[in-house]
Design a protein around this motif. Structure first.
Motif, short mmCIF file in Angstrom:
data_model
loop_
_atom_site.label_atom_id
_atom_site.label_comp_id
_atom_site.label_asym_id
_atom_site.label_seq_id
_atom_site.Cartn_x
_atom_site.Cartn_y
_atom_site.Cartn_z
N THR A 24 0.84 -1.23 -0.10
CA THR A 24 -0.33 -0.25 0.27
C THR A 24 0.86 1.25 0.23
N ASP A 25 0.64 2.46 0.09
CA ASP A 25 1.09 3.72 -0.66
C ASP A 25 1.22 3.94 1.04
N ASP A 26 2.19 3.79 1.78
CA ASP A 26 2.88 4.03 3.39
C ASP A 26 4.23 3.40 2.96
N ALA A 80 9.83 1.41 2.80
CA ALA A 80 10.99 1.07 2.88
C ALA A 80 10.94 -0.15 3.28
N ALA A 81 10.67 -0.72 3.66
CA ALA A 81 10.73 -2.27 4.70
C ALA A 81 10.77 -3.52 3.01
N ARG A 82 10.09 -3.23 2.56
CA ARG A 82 10.07 -3.85 0.97
C ARG A 82 11.45 -3.90 0.20
N LEU A 83 11.80 -2.67 0.29
CA LEU A 83 12.64 -2.16 -0.46
C LEU A 83 14.44 -2.64 -0.04
N ARG A 84 13.89 -2.48 1.59
CA ARG A 84 15.28 -2.66 2.44
C ARG A 84 15.54 -4.06 1.81
N GLY A 85 14.70 -4.93 2.41
CA GLY A 85 14.20 -7.10 2.46
C GLY A 85 15.06 -7.10 0.96
N TRP A 86 14.45 -6.25 -0.34
CA TRP A 86 15.26 -7.04 -1.10
C TRP A 86 16.46 -6.08 -1.65
N ILE A 87 17.00 -5.57 -0.79
CA ILE A 87 18.61 -4.79 -0.87
C ILE A 87 19.05 -5.99 -0.38
N ILE A 90 12.10 -2.29 -9.40
CA ILE A 90 12.20 -1.52 -9.97
C ILE A 90 10.31 -1.43 -9.51
N SER A 91 9.90 -0.03 -8.91
CA SER A 91 8.77 0.52 -8.45
C SER A 91 8.02 0.70 -9.44
N THR A 92 6.48 0.81 -9.22
CA THR A 92 5.57 1.49 -9.76
C THR A 92 4.32 1.71 -9.13
N GLY A 93 4.00 3.32 -8.92
CA GLY A 93 2.82 3.95 -8.52
C GLY A 93 3.43 4.48 -7.22
N GLY A 94 2.91 5.60 -7.41
CA GLY A 94 3.63 6.91 -5.58
C GLY A 94 4.04 8.04 -6.03
N THR A 95 4.15 7.99 -7.45
CA THR A 95 5.40 9.37 -7.79
C THR A 95 5.10 10.33 -7.61
N GLY A 96 2.84 11.03 -7.64
CA GLY A 96 3.08 11.74 -8.15
C GLY A 96 2.70 13.03 -7.16
N ARG A 102 -0.89 10.77 -0.99
CA ARG A 102 -0.69 9.18 -0.60
C ARG A 102 0.38 8.99 -1.56
N ASP A 103 1.02 9.60 -2.53
CA ASP A 103 2.21 9.82 -2.85
C ASP A 103 3.40 9.92 -2.04
N VAL A 104 3.73 8.21 -1.26
CA VAL A 104 4.94 8.72 -0.70
C VAL A 104 6.63 7.49 -1.31
#
Length: 179
Positions: free
Chosen positions: A52-54, A59-66, A75-81, A85-87
């Motif tokens: 979700t847009d949290d 950040a936790a998902r990104l850290r887990g994958w790195i 590559i993430s998609t969404g939430g760049t506006g 809610r765009d965080v």
């Protein structure tokens, strides 16, 4: 700027993260667009998830994958506006060790050619953390196609000349090596 056929292709392990409060894997068209392009190019889909847009969750998902030895690129998609809610951009920047400033600029140039001045509403970004490349793309399938076709396809191909992201993988963490 061309493919050097004398070099062998090196598949990259790529994770795809969709940021959405309303999508599931069954209707994630942007994620599907990225997966299709990743696999068609000969790369490996290392993982796929939706959060979700949290900011903390992203950040936790990104850290887990790195931290995973099985993921070279996220590559993430969404939430760049620009809405409240765009965080995604803020979450990415919480994780980056170094930002790839020119990625957002090049993405804007590509977008300008497709959608004109509406490109100013995107905050696409990229960076590096713990030897992993991180790219944050807008949530539309068109933006994902543009980013992949016009930037990432070449930069994630070891054969691309004059330079590419893949050839510098071994040097991303050279500052961590003992002397």
């Amino acid at each position: 700027m061309a493919i050097d056929e004398s070099r062998d292709f090196i598949p990259v392990r790529i994770a795809v993260l969709t940021i959405s409060d309303s999508r599931s894997l069954s209707d994630d068209r942007s994620g599907d667009t990225l997966v299709e392009r990743i696999e068609s190019a000969g790369h490996t889909l290392a993982a796929r998830d939706i959060v979700t847009d949290d900011r903390a969750e992203i950040a936790a998902r990104l850290r887990g994958w790195i931290e995973s030895p099985d993921v070279d690129v996220v590559i993430s998609t969404g939430g760049t506006g620009l809405t409240g809610r765009d965080v995604t951009v803020e979450a990415h920047r919480d994780v980056y060790e170094k930002e790839i400033d020119a990625f957002g600029t090049v993405f804007t140039i590509v977008s300008m050619n497709k959608i004109g001045t509406s490109a100013v509403q995107s905050r696409a970004t990229a960076g590096v953390a713990r030897g992993t490349y991180l790219f944050a793309l807008p949530g539309s399938p068109g933006a994902c196609r543009d980013a992949w076709d016009e930037i990432l396809l070449a930069q994630l191909d070891y054969r691309h000349r004059p330079c590419n992201f893949v050839e510098i993988f071994p040097r991303l963490e050279e500052h961590r090596r003992r002397k």
